[in-house]
Design a protein around this motif. Structure first.
Motif, PDB file in Angstrom:
ATOM      1  N   ASP A 115       0.829  -1.207   0.000  1.00 43.74           N
ATOM      2  CA  ASP A 115       0.000   0.000   0.000  1.00 43.74           C
ATOM      3  C   ASP A 115       0.862   1.256   0.000  1.00 43.74           C
ATOM      4  O   ASP A 115       1.852   1.345   0.722  1.00 43.74           O
ATOM      5  N   ARG A 116       0.482   2.215  -0.826  1.00 43.04           N
ATOM      6  CA  ARG A 116       1.254   3.452  -0.955  1.00 43.04           C
ATOM      7  C   ARG A 116       1.321   4.231   0.365  1.00 43.04           C
ATOM      8  O   ARG A 116       2.247   5.003   0.601  1.00 43.04           O
ATOM      9  N   SER A 119       4.620   3.960   2.203  1.00 44.16           N
ATOM     10  CA  SER A 119       5.667   4.854   1.733  1.00 44.16           C
ATOM     11  C   SER A 119       5.431   6.274   2.240  1.00 44.16           C
ATOM     12  O   SER A 119       6.373   6.968   2.666  1.00 44.16           O
ATOM     13  N   ASP A 120       4.174   6.701   2.220  1.00 41.42           N
ATOM     14  CA  ASP A 120       3.851   8.046   2.702  1.00 41.42           C
ATOM     15  C   ASP A 120       4.159   8.179   4.186  1.00 41.42           C
ATOM     16  O   ASP A 120       4.668   9.215   4.640  1.00 41.42           O
TER      17      ASP A 120
END
Length: 216
Positions: A115-116, A119-120
């Motif tokens: 899931d992005r 990274s965020d």
């Protein structure tokens, strides 16, 4: 009627061939995994030139039959590139680059499956992109990638049988050699098939268990 004494009399050659097969499987898988990771990261790069380079690498090696690439590495490189390459180096190079193209796609898909938000969150903690990839993304992705990576490594072991065409004394080469002076190919090749089954069936079982575990 089968004469199994042929195998007993030539067991040293079969053991030597098996060790060679296992050596090339392990070495080329490790080298291929390292190259595949670099190629996967290149395809995920923000730089267009790196993305294109990674995609070209994957398409090039995945769409050329391994046998063609193996023969080209050994016979054509000295002619066209002036590179004096040994059969061992040619075999290692060809197998490593070939499997790297498959590993790269597995790794790329595994990284994209995270899931992005992970990274965020890493960026919010002050991590750089490289730090987030190394500490957060890759460790999670590797768990998902173990089953397909295991399956590709099993295929890689079967691919090593092509090394015999450039006279590397792997298991298949030794089988051909034994058959040439015993005139008993049925016994020899049956034994080779059984050896691969004894090694690969347990490995396939482990790969399936890992895949089932990951799905749950």
């Amino acid at each position: 009627m089968f004469d199994w004494s042929i195998l007993v009399a030539n067991q040293n050659l079969l053991w030597a061939g098996l060790l060679t097969t296992l050596k090339y499987t392990i070495v080329t898988s490790i080298v291929g995994l390292a190259i595949g990771l670099v190629v996967a990261l290149a395809q995920l790069s923000r730089l267009r030139v790196l993305r294109y380079a990674g995609r070209i690498f994957v398409e090039f090696f995945r769409n050329i039959p391994l046998l063609v690439w193996l023969l080209w590495s050994y016979y054509a490189l000295p002619i066209f590139a002036g590179i004096d390459i040994s059969k061992q180096a040619a075999g290692t190079t060809a197998l490593s680059l070939y499997v790297a193209s498959y590993y790269a796609e597995i790794l790329r898909a595994g990284i994209l499956s995270i899931d992005r938000g992970q990274s965020d969150a890493a960026r919010a903690l002050g991590m750089s992109g490289a730090q987030a990839m190394r500490r957060i993304i890759l460790p999670q992705a590797l768990r998902r990638m173990i089953p397909p990576l295991s399956g590709q490594t099993i295929i890689q072991m079967k691919n090593t049988t092509l090394l015999s065409v450039i006279t590397i004394p792997d298991l298949l080469y030794q089988a051909s050699y034994i058959s040439s002076f015993t005139y008993r190919p049925m016994e020899v090749y049956t034994a080779i098939g059984c050896i691969f089954l004894l090694i690969l069936i347990p490995l396939n079982y482990v790969a399936r268990r890992l895949e089932a575990k990951e799905m749950h």
